[in-house]
Scaffold this motif. Structure first.
Motif, PDB file in Angstrom:
ATOM      1  N   TYR A 111       0.849  -1.199   0.000  1.00 31.51           N
ATOM      2  CA  TYR A 111       0.000   0.000   0.000  1.00 31.51           C
ATOM      3  C   TYR A 111       0.884   1.248   0.000  1.00 31.51           C
ATOM      4  O   TYR A 111       1.877   1.328   0.729  1.00 31.51           O
ATOM      5  CB  TYR A 111      -0.915   0.019   1.229  1.00 31.51           C
ATOM      6  CG  TYR A 111      -1.776   1.252   1.327  1.00 31.51           C
ATOM      7  CD1 TYR A 111      -2.916   1.387   0.551  1.00 31.51           C
ATOM      8  CD2 TYR A 111      -1.437   2.289   2.204  1.00 31.51           C
ATOM      9  CE1 TYR A 111      -3.706   2.520   0.631  1.00 31.51           C
ATOM     10  CE2 TYR A 111      -2.227   3.430   2.292  1.00 31.51           C
ATOM     11  CZ  TYR A 111      -3.351   3.535   1.499  1.00 31.51           C
ATOM     12  OH  TYR A 111      -4.138   4.663   1.585  1.00 31.51           O
ATOM     13  N   ILE A 136      -7.699   8.654   5.484  1.00 33.36           N
ATOM     14  CA  ILE A 136      -7.787   7.554   4.524  1.00 33.36           C
ATOM     15  C   ILE A 136      -6.702   6.513   4.756  1.00 33.36           C
ATOM     16  O   ILE A 136      -6.983   5.310   4.820  1.00 33.36           O
ATOM     17  CB  ILE A 136      -7.723   8.090   3.079  1.00 33.36           C
ATOM     18  CG1 ILE A 136      -8.947   8.946   2.783  1.00 33.36           C
ATOM     19  CG2 ILE A 136      -7.639   6.936   2.080  1.00 33.36           C
ATOM     20  CD1 ILE A 136      -8.954   9.584   1.414  1.00 33.36           C
ATOM     21  N   CYS A 137      -5.466   6.962   4.868  1.00 37.79           N
ATOM     22  CA  CYS A 137      -4.364   5.999   5.053  1.00 37.79           C
ATOM     23  C   CYS A 137      -4.524   5.173   6.330  1.00 37.79           C
ATOM     24  O   CYS A 137      -4.353   3.952   6.302  1.00 37.79           O
ATOM     25  CB  CYS A 137      -3.022   6.723   5.059  1.00 37.79           C
ATOM     26  SG  CYS A 137      -2.576   7.404   3.442  1.00 37.79           S
ATOM     27  N   ASP A 191      -7.271   4.347   7.845  1.00 37.07           N
ATOM     28  CA  ASP A 191      -8.381   3.406   7.623  1.00 37.07           C
ATOM     29  C   ASP A 191      -7.948   2.244   6.731  1.00 37.07           C
ATOM     30  O   ASP A 191      -8.275   1.080   7.005  1.00 37.07           O
ATOM     31  CB  ASP A 191      -9.560   4.133   6.981  1.00 37.07           C
ATOM     32  CG  ASP A 191     -10.218   5.119   7.931  1.00 37.07           C
ATOM     33  OD1 ASP A 191      -9.975   5.010   9.146  1.00 37.07           O
ATOM     34  OD2 ASP A 191     -10.961   6.004   7.450  1.00 37.07           O
ATOM     35  N   GLU A 192      -7.232   2.547   5.668  1.00 37.98           N
ATOM     36  CA  GLU A 192      -6.819   1.498   4.744  1.00 37.98           C
ATOM     37  C   GLU A 192      -5.780   0.562   5.374  1.00 37.98           C
ATOM     38  O   GLU A 192      -5.818  -0.656   5.148  1.00 37.98           O
ATOM     39  CB  GLU A 192      -6.241   2.133   3.463  1.00 37.98           C
ATOM     40  CG  GLU A 192      -7.273   2.851   2.607  1.00 37.98           C
ATOM     41  CD  GLU A 192      -8.371   1.927   2.136  1.00 37.98           C
ATOM     42  OE1 GLU A 192      -8.086   0.975   1.383  1.00 37.98           O
ATOM     43  OE2 GLU A 192      -9.530   2.142   2.537  1.00 37.98           O
ATOM     44  N   LYS A 197      -7.548  -1.777   7.741  1.00 44.22           N
ATOM     45  CA  LYS A 197      -8.211  -2.803   6.931  1.00 44.22           C
ATOM     46  C   LYS A 197      -7.200  -3.840   6.440  1.00 44.22           C
ATOM     47  O   LYS A 197      -7.464  -5.055   6.490  1.00 44.22           O
ATOM     48  CB  LYS A 197      -8.904  -2.140   5.741  1.00 44.22           C
ATOM     49  CG  LYS A 197      -9.745  -3.071   4.908  1.00 44.22           C
ATOM     50  CD  LYS A 197     -10.077  -2.455   3.563  1.00 44.22           C
ATOM     51  CE  LYS A 197     -10.756  -1.117   3.697  1.00 44.22           C
ATOM     52  NZ  LYS A 197     -11.101  -0.540   2.371  1.00 44.22           N
ATOM     53  N   ILE A 250      -5.491   5.238  -4.026  1.00 42.86           N
ATOM     54  CA  ILE A 250      -5.876   4.449  -2.847  1.00 42.86           C
ATOM     55  C   ILE A 250      -6.075   3.010  -3.310  1.00 42.86           C
ATOM     56  O   ILE A 250      -7.196   2.573  -3.604  1.00 42.86           O
ATOM     57  CB  ILE A 250      -7.146   5.002  -2.198  1.00 42.86           C
ATOM     58  CG1 ILE A 250      -6.978   6.499  -1.927  1.00 42.86           C
ATOM     59  CG2 ILE A 250      -7.470   4.256  -0.919  1.00 42.86           C
ATOM     60  CD1 ILE A 250      -8.242   7.178  -1.456  1.00 42.86           C
ATOM     61  N   GLY A 297      -9.359  -2.015  -4.427  1.00 39.25           N
ATOM     62  CA  GLY A 297      -9.647  -0.607  -4.196  1.00 39.25           C
ATOM     63  C   GLY A 297     -10.261  -0.335  -2.847  1.00 39.25           C
ATOM     64  O   GLY A 297     -10.459  -1.230  -2.005  1.00 39.25           O
ATOM     65  N   LYS A 298     -10.599   0.924  -2.651  1.00 37.39           N
ATOM     66  CA  LYS A 298     -11.124   1.398  -1.367  1.00 37.39           C
ATOM     67  C   LYS A 298     -12.510   0.843  -1.054  1.00 37.39           C
ATOM     68  O   LYS A 298     -12.933   0.838   0.107  1.00 37.39           O
ATOM     69  CB  LYS A 298     -11.163   2.938  -1.406  1.00 37.39           C
ATOM     70  CG  LYS A 298     -11.525   3.606  -0.091  1.00 37.39           C
ATOM     71  CD  LYS A 298     -11.430   5.117  -0.247  1.00 37.39           C
ATOM     72  CE  LYS A 298     -11.788   5.813   1.068  1.00 37.39           C
ATOM     73  NZ  LYS A 298     -13.227   5.634   1.389  1.00 37.39           N
ATOM     74  N   ASN A 299     -13.212   0.371  -2.066  1.00 37.95           N
ATOM     75  CA  ASN A 299     -14.588  -0.093  -1.847  1.00 37.95           C
ATOM     76  C   ASN A 299     -14.663  -1.442  -1.137  1.00 37.95           C
ATOM     77  O   ASN A 299     -15.743  -1.889  -0.748  1.00 37.95           O
ATOM     78  CB  ASN A 299     -15.320  -0.198  -3.191  1.00 37.95           C
ATOM     79  CG  ASN A 299     -14.623  -1.122  -4.159  1.00 37.95           C
ATOM     80  OD1 ASN A 299     -13.399  -1.233  -4.131  1.00 37.95           O
ATOM     81  ND2 ASN A 299     -15.375  -1.786  -5.022  1.00 37.95           N
ATOM     82  N   ASP A 312     -14.301  -4.022   1.960  1.00 34.42           N
ATOM     83  CA  ASP A 312     -14.169  -4.049   3.420  1.00 34.42           C
ATOM     84  C   ASP A 312     -13.224  -5.187   3.801  1.00 34.42           C
ATOM     85  O   ASP A 312     -12.628  -5.834   2.933  1.00 34.42           O
ATOM     86  CB  ASP A 312     -15.538  -4.212   4.089  1.00 34.42           C
ATOM     87  CG  ASP A 312     -16.277  -5.457   3.633  1.00 34.42           C
ATOM     88  OD1 ASP A 312     -15.656  -6.359   3.017  1.00 34.42           O
ATOM     89  OD2 ASP A 312     -17.494  -5.548   3.881  1.00 34.42           O
TER      90      ASP A 312
END
Length: 315
Positions: free
Chosen positions: A180, A189-190, A192-193, A196, A277, A293-295, A297
């Motif tokens: 990543y 954002i970072c 959260d990603e 995940k 992202i 991608g970000k979509n 979960d």
């Protein structure tokens, strides 16, 4: 039907007699008088032909209904009308011997018109279906065509890890890697990603027993020093590896992985970095397998990675 046609014939006879009957002297310009004298015989001739067509239709109708008297009467009327209009009309006498069936538009002409129209419709319908089939066939051939190769994502890099050691892509050979790109000053954002990513790595290890190396590469080389990266990666996962480098080194690896990044809202030393992202799943050969991608979960990310690894092992 025969009554209607008979009335129409009588009406035409009346019009014909009116046209033949001597006219009262009417003062008119020379040009108008010339036009009247030129077109009057033609109009009389057209009415006579139309009358004969209707009489022929009456004759056919009477014959179909089995009424010989009506047929004889109509033939006689037709002969009388023809005799009265023979003078000076050679074109009419030539057409008198021809059989006109059904009226101005005969049934044969009507049927030919319908057949022609139907043929045109069928032709264009056939052409349309063939065109659609060709498009479908071409799209099917494209889908089933051979693969042109792997996506040009990934490549060699030379960076510094959060312990201050130089590493290259070869240090990750033999291991599945989830990579990543981000920066340590990212407000939301970072983090959260990366949370995940860490949760998906643990879930894959727990359910499938597959070991995956989480990897973070900074796109903010000016602020993300080795110490800054070290403190940052500790917050997400004990096995998360952070990499940084010079501006040229970061630019090179970002280009290899097709990652976009750019400074925004710069005020002195405080700024944000707009960037892609995306998480990249790399095989044990450090070859690109798939991006996420970000979509996604945690569950969909873990399931997607597990599915890709299983398919990769079947090859």
């Amino acid at each position: 039907m025969a009554t209607i046609i008979s009335r129409t014939v009588n009406h035409l006879r009346y019009v014909n007699r009116s046209l033949v009957r001597p006219r009262l002297p009417i003062s008119s310009p020379p040009l108008a008088e010339s036009l009247q004298n030129r077109h009057l015989p033609l109009l009389q001739q057209s009415l006579a032909i139309y009358q004969r067509c209707l009489l022929s239709t009456t004759t056919n109708t009477a014959a179909n209904e089995g009424n010989p008297e009506s047929k004889t009467s109509e033939n006689a009327n037709s002969d009388n009308s023809g005799d009265g209009n023979k003078s000076g009309e050679s074109h009419e006498s030539n057409n008198a011997g021809k059989s006109v069936r059904g009226g101005p538009v005969s049934w044969l002409s009507f049927l030919l018109l319908v057949a022609t129209g139907a043929g045109i419709v069928l032709y264009y319908d056939k052409e349309k279906r063939q065109h659609i089939e060709e498009i479908f066939k071409a799209s099917k051939e494209v889908k089933q065509g051979p693969s042109v190769g792997k996506a040009a994502i990934g490549g060699p890099f030379n960076l510094i890890n959060h312990d201050g050691k130089r590493v290259t892509e070869k240090d990750f050979l033999g291991k599945w890697t989830l990579l990543y790109f981000g920066f340590t000053h990212c407000p939301d954002i970072c983090p959260d990603e990366l949370q995940k990513l860490a949760a998906a790595v643990d879930k894959i290890k727990e359910k499938g027993g597959i070991e995956i190396v989480p990897l973070f590469i900074s796109v903010d080389p000016e602020r993300d020093t080795v110490e800054q990266v070290r403190e940052y990666v500790k917050e997400f996962h004990p096995k998360l590896i952070g990499l940084t480098g010079s501006s040229d080194e970061i630019r090179s690896v970002a280009r290899a992985y097709r990652v976009y990044y750019m400074k925004t809202q710069e005020e002195d030393s405080d700024y944000l970095v707009d960037h892609s992202i995306v998480m990249y799943l790399m095989s044990p050969k450090m070859e690109f397998v798939k991006f996420f991608g970000k979509n996604n979960d945690v569950d969909s990310l873990a399931e997607g990675i597990t599915k890709e690894i299983k398919q990769y092992k079947k090859k």
